[in-house]
Design a protein around this motif. Structure first.
Motif, PDB file in Angstrom:
ATOM      1  N   GLN A   1       7.207 119.309  12.808  1.00  0.00           N
ATOM      2  CA  GLN A   1       5.901 119.261  13.654  1.00  0.00           C
ATOM      3  C   GLN A   1       5.234 118.234  13.306  1.00  0.00           C
ATOM      4  O   GLN A   1       4.293 118.171  14.597  1.00  0.00           O
TER       5      GLN A   1
ATOM      6  N   PRO B   1      11.708 124.278  18.317  1.00  0.00           N
ATOM      7  CA  PRO B   1      10.077 123.784  18.267  1.00  0.00           C
ATOM      8  C   PRO B   1       9.188 124.470  17.361  1.00  0.00           C
ATOM      9  O   PRO B   1       8.366 124.171  16.971  1.00  0.00           O
ATOM     10  N   GLU B   2       9.460 125.987  17.249  1.00  0.00           N
ATOM     11  CA  GLU B   2       8.519 126.677  16.507  1.00  0.00           C
ATOM     12  C   GLU B   2       9.144 127.256  15.336  1.00  0.00           C
ATOM     13  O   GLU B   2      10.620 127.299  15.336  1.00  0.00           O
TER      14      GLU B   2
ATOM     15  N   VAL C   1       9.537 118.527  22.220  1.00  0.00           N
ATOM     16  CA  VAL C   1       9.076 119.923  22.756  1.00  0.00           C
ATOM     17  C   VAL C   1       8.905 119.978  24.070  1.00  0.00           C
ATOM     18  O   VAL C   1       9.719 120.960  24.921  1.00  0.00           O
TER      19      VAL C   1
END
Length: 536
Positions: free
Chosen positions: A459, A451-452, A468
């Motif tokens: 994103q 997710p990051e 997420v």
């Protein structure tokens, strides 16, 4: 590299029979996970093992190393793949009956809770300096794993998850976690235990509790280790000595193997494997199938890959069977899924979504407003992934049939990674996976999945918020029955959104002379020679 034992011991059939309502309490025991019987492990998931005759003691096994050795196991660098497991041991390893599940090594028993694990150590385990291993050593190593200043890869695993650890008694340690953490055993399998008094100089002078004790090292030339007489596994090792000769050139390593000047060579190219198998003079082994895979990553920040229809078209345009035959010499089991059908986390819908269908691909491009196709590039590196250029050439020919002109750009290892992590690519031929099966591992560490800092730049995509949220929910229990439907949905999102095109399982091949006996490839950190012997 690793896998989470509780989950990989449960087959899909066993899960269906048990039903989805099993509570977390039913999977805890004083020895880990006793509730579910072991899944049958077929030949696709077993590493090759050569066992002929009675083991013999003595001899010097010589392996060919690829470059200068950095001995600190917290850094897990490629030139030390032949070294780490000879010098160091961990609480868990992957040398049990199921090659994809953690197995107790220095741990004797363990009790897992959602936010803690209590481990009882084997008694009488000695370090190479003669001192007995105790619970404080585990506490010391966890503290080191959480030390960001050292710059090792274990920090990103242990610091986000572990709150701290404490000594319960001399042989019992309790580790506390910041939140529910379902992959505790996987993490601990990566934590090689080092005595605190040896940590300062561990990069140059390895001290652990492994089967071999460090003797000498000449950079650029060779490393020598000798049998550790107080090794904790009874009657092991068989070898008197283990040597690594530094041979940087891959063809020189291969020539030394064929001549018998070295006994073991790592990271063989598929072309060399195919030729060596025909000759029959060299034993070939590979990692168990299922832990790592080949993939083509689409950069969602680069049009037209910000369009789901285009990504799906690219998925329908790839002929996995032809790529396996022409690029990987028939040695890479084809798949569009992260998982094999007999593995617990496999989801059929996600794993059968695409076929090779150029008409479908062409129709999707037209629907996306690109009826004439488009121009794009794919970045490959033969240094990183042998066979990736041939893969791209096969795909390139099929893409031309639907109007997509894909240029192939070759890179050396450094620029390949630098450009990828900077987002300077359209399509990247990549190898993924950490050899651990639990989805909670690759979904938070894999560069195009996490997710990051996601390197596929997902994103801004419409699915991202749900994706997420589900990743967080999937790691919020240690009960596989609760987690399975969540990860099924995550896999379906990955497949349907199509930003990672999985093509085949990536196997790492090694070659051994015929005098090497008893070796078994594992998904852990490198090669273990503690139970290997040499035939005359």
């Amino acid at each position: 590299m690793g896998t989470e034992g509780r989950h990989t011991r449960i087959s899909r059939r066993q899960f269906i029979r048990a039903g989805a309502g099993a509570g977390a309490a039913g999977i805890l025991s004083s020895r880990g996970l006793a509730a579910a019987p072991a899944a049958t492990v077929g030949p696709r998931t077993r590493a090759l093992r050569q066992d002929t005759g009675t083991p013999k003691t003595g001899g010097n096994l010589i392996a060919a190393g690829t470059g200068d050795i950095k001995f600190d196991p917290y850094f897990n660098v490629v030139p030390a793949r032949f070294v780490y497991s000879q010098f160091f041991s961990s609480l868990f390893d992957y040398r049990g009956e199921d090659p994809l599940a953690p197995h107790p090594q220095l741990a004797e028993t363990w009790q897992e809770e959602e936010k803690a694990i209590t481990v009882t150590l084997r008694k009488g385990v000695k370090f190479h300096n003669g001192r007995e291993m105790v619970a404080q050593d585990i506490v010391d190593n966890i503290a080191r794993a959480k030390d960001e200043s050292l710059g090792h890869y274990l920090f990103s695993i242990f610091d986000p998850s572990v709150e701290g650890s404490e000594v319960v008694d001399n042989y019992t340690v309790k580790i506390h976690y910041k939140k529910v953490h379902p992959v505790k055993l996987d993490d601990l399998a990566a934590l090689f235990i080092i005595p605190k008094e040896a940590m300062e100089n561990i990069g140059s002078t390895p001290v652990g509790s492994g089967p071999f004790k460090y003797e000498s090292y000449m950079p650029g030339d060779s490393m020598v280790a000798t049998r550790f007489e107080d090794y904790w596994e009874e009657n092991l090792p068989y070898l008197d000595q283990f040597t690594v000769k530094i041979i940087a050139d891959p063809q020189a390593r291969l020539a030394n193997l064929q001549s018998g000047d070295v006994d073991a060579v790592d990271s063989l190219a598929a072309s060399d494997v195919a030729r060596l198998k025909e000759g029959g003079e060299i034993q070939i082994t590979n990692l168990p199938v299922g832990g790592t895979w080949y993939a083509n990553v689409l950069n969602c920040a680069k049009p037209p890959y910000d369009n789901k229809l285009v990504r799906q078209a690219m998925n329908f345009s790839i002929d996995r069977d032809k790529i396996n035959q022409l690029a990987y010499y028939g040695l890479a089991p084809v798949t569009q899924s992260r998982y094999l059908p007999d593995q617990f986390w496999y989801d059929e819908k996600a794993s059968t979504f695409y076929t090779f269908d150029l008409d479908k691909a062409k129709a999707l491009l037209a629907e996306a407003g690109l009826p004439e196709g488009f121009e794009t590039t794919i970045v490959v590196s033969e240094t990183v992934l042998p066979g990736s250029k041939a893969m791209a050439q096969v795909w390139q020919q099929d893409l031309e049939k639907i109007g997509v002109k894909m240029a192939i750009e070759e890179r050396e290892q450094g620029p390949f990674y630098d450009e990828y992590f900077a987002g300077n690519y359209d399509v990247q031929a990549y190898g993924l996976g950490d050899s651990r099966l639990d989805p909670a591992t690759y979904l938070v560490s894999g560069s195009p999945y996490r997710p990051e800092n996601n390197k596929a730049n997902i994103q801004g995509q419409p699915f991202f918020e749900e994706y997420v949220r589900l990743i967080g929910e999937g790691a919020n229990s240690i009960d596989p029955a609760v987690r399975k439907p969540i990860y099924d949905r995550i896999q379906q999102i990955i497949t349907e959104e199509g930003w990672v095109i999985t093509t085949a399982f990536w196997l790492s091949f090694a070659g051994f002379t015929n005098r090497v006996q008893g070796y078994r490839s594992t998904i852990g950190a490198g090669h273990y020679f503690g139970d290997v012997w040499l035939a005359e």
